[in-house]
Scaffold this active site. Structure first.
Site, short mmCIF file in Angstrom:
data_model
loop_
_atom_site.label_atom_id
_atom_site.label_comp_id
_atom_site.label_asym_id
_atom_site.label_seq_id
_atom_site.Cartn_x
_atom_site.Cartn_y
_atom_site.Cartn_z
N GLU A 43 19.62 -12.91 29.53
CA GLU A 43 20.95 -13.24 28.64
C GLU A 43 21.60 -12.17 27.98
OE1 GLU A 43 19.41 -16.64 25.86
OE2 GLU A 43 20.83 -15.70 24.44
N ASP B 265 24.38 -11.94 24.79
CA ASP B 265 24.89 -12.58 23.77
C ASP B 265 26.04 -12.03 22.76
OD1 ASP B 265 23.03 -14.45 24.13
OD2 ASP B 265 21.72 -13.74 22.74
N GLU C 182 27.56 -13.75 19.32
CA GLU C 182 27.34 -14.51 18.33
C GLU C 182 28.39 -14.31 17.02
OE1 GLU C 182 23.18 -16.71 19.30
OE2 GLU C 182 23.24 -15.36 17.87
#
Ligand code: NAG
Length: 286
Positions: free
Chosen positions: A98, A100, A102
């Site tokens: 993953e 990311d 955010e």
């Protein structure tokens, strides 16, 4: 006659390119949130909302093995405390990879935080956090993930903010075997997101809305049912991401960002790693 035909062909070609650019109807599927997910402007704009009942989200229809992924976001304006908007790549299942972005909301007038992380074979814990040099709630800005066999680069308005190098030669797992989809969501995390969870979401302001546009997934599309990477779908046939790194200008810019805007770096958090920093923290940074 010939010039007419040429004109028609150019019009069709530019229409196809324009139609491809960020057509959310074609490129994504909703993952949750019922009517809180909206595609507008003929597929050019997508909004996600969050209310007390639920957030919302979507994923790309394609899976990719390496690529460059650009998305423009306009974040929740005003008091966005406790809300988290995301734009990330992820594979599925156990031991997933993953990458990311955010975006942690804040109370009115307080800065957003951009949180980044990299999971390899199910293991994350590689957080770096940044504030931004602009207000991300008043207009669209471009957030990009470059993922190639050598490195992962996070960019904001084409300025590199973080690099995660392939350090398999030092025994650090690197995401390279599992295809990933693009995911985006808006959800509530007021137990931890804003000022360590001290500032809660003001639900009288709901629904909260974040806008997405111009998804450009310029990568290697996985062929369904096979591990092969098929066609590269590319808007502008720009394959520079395949070997993209940082040149001298890029290194200057990432130094500027990391000196002025980095809020947290797991590789500097000695209290968290009393037995010594993770291996990847030792290598050269860019
Ligand atoms: C919110 O604002 C405070 C005060 O300026 C800051 O310390 C914090 O990092 C900001 N971001 C979040 C997500 O709490």
């Amino acid at each position: 006659m010939r010039s007419n035909a040429f004109l028609v062909i150019s019009i069709i070609a530019s229409f196809l390119l324009a139609a491809y650019a960020g057509n959310f109807y074609q490129d994504v599927a909703q993952t949750f949130g019922d009517q809180r997910f909206k595609i507008l402007e003929g597929g050019q704009l997508l909004t996600l909302s969050l209310d007390k009942t639920s957030g919302s989200g979507f994923q790309s229809k394609n899976e990719y093995l390496f690529g460059r992924f650009d998305m423009q976001l306009k974040l929740v304006p005003g008091n966005s405390a406790g809300t988290v908007a995301t734009f990330y790549l992820s594979s599925q299942g156990q031991g997933h990879d993953e990458i990311d972005f955010e975006f942690l909301g804040n109370s009115s007038g307080q800065p957003y935080t951009v949180h980044t992380n990299v999971y390899t074979q199910g293991k994350g814990g590689r957080e770096q956090r940044f504030s931004l040099w602009f207000d991300p709630t008043t207009s669209f800005h471009t957030y990009s993930i470059v993922w190639n066999p050598q490195r992962i680069i996070f960019l904001v308005d084409n300025i590199p903010i973080r690099v995660f190098n392939n350090q398999e030669s030092n025994g650090v797992p690197y995401p390279k075997n599992q295809a990933m989809r693009v995911y985006c969501s808006l959800w509530n995390a007021d137990d931890w997101a804003t000022q360590g969870g001290r500032v809660k979401t003001d639900w009288t302001l709901a629904p909260f809305t974040v806008s997405y546009r111009n998804l450009n997934a310029n990568g290697c599309v996985k062929v369904p049912g096979s591990s092969a990477c098929g066609s590269t779908n590319s808007l502008n046939n720009d394959q520079a991401w395949q070997t993209q790194g940082l040149d001298a200008k890029g290194r200057n810019r990432i130094r500027w960002v990391q000196q002025k805007f980095m809020i947290y770096n797991y590789c500097s958090d000695a209290a968290r790693f009393p037995q010594g920093f993770p291996t990847e923290c030792r290598g050269s940074r860019f």
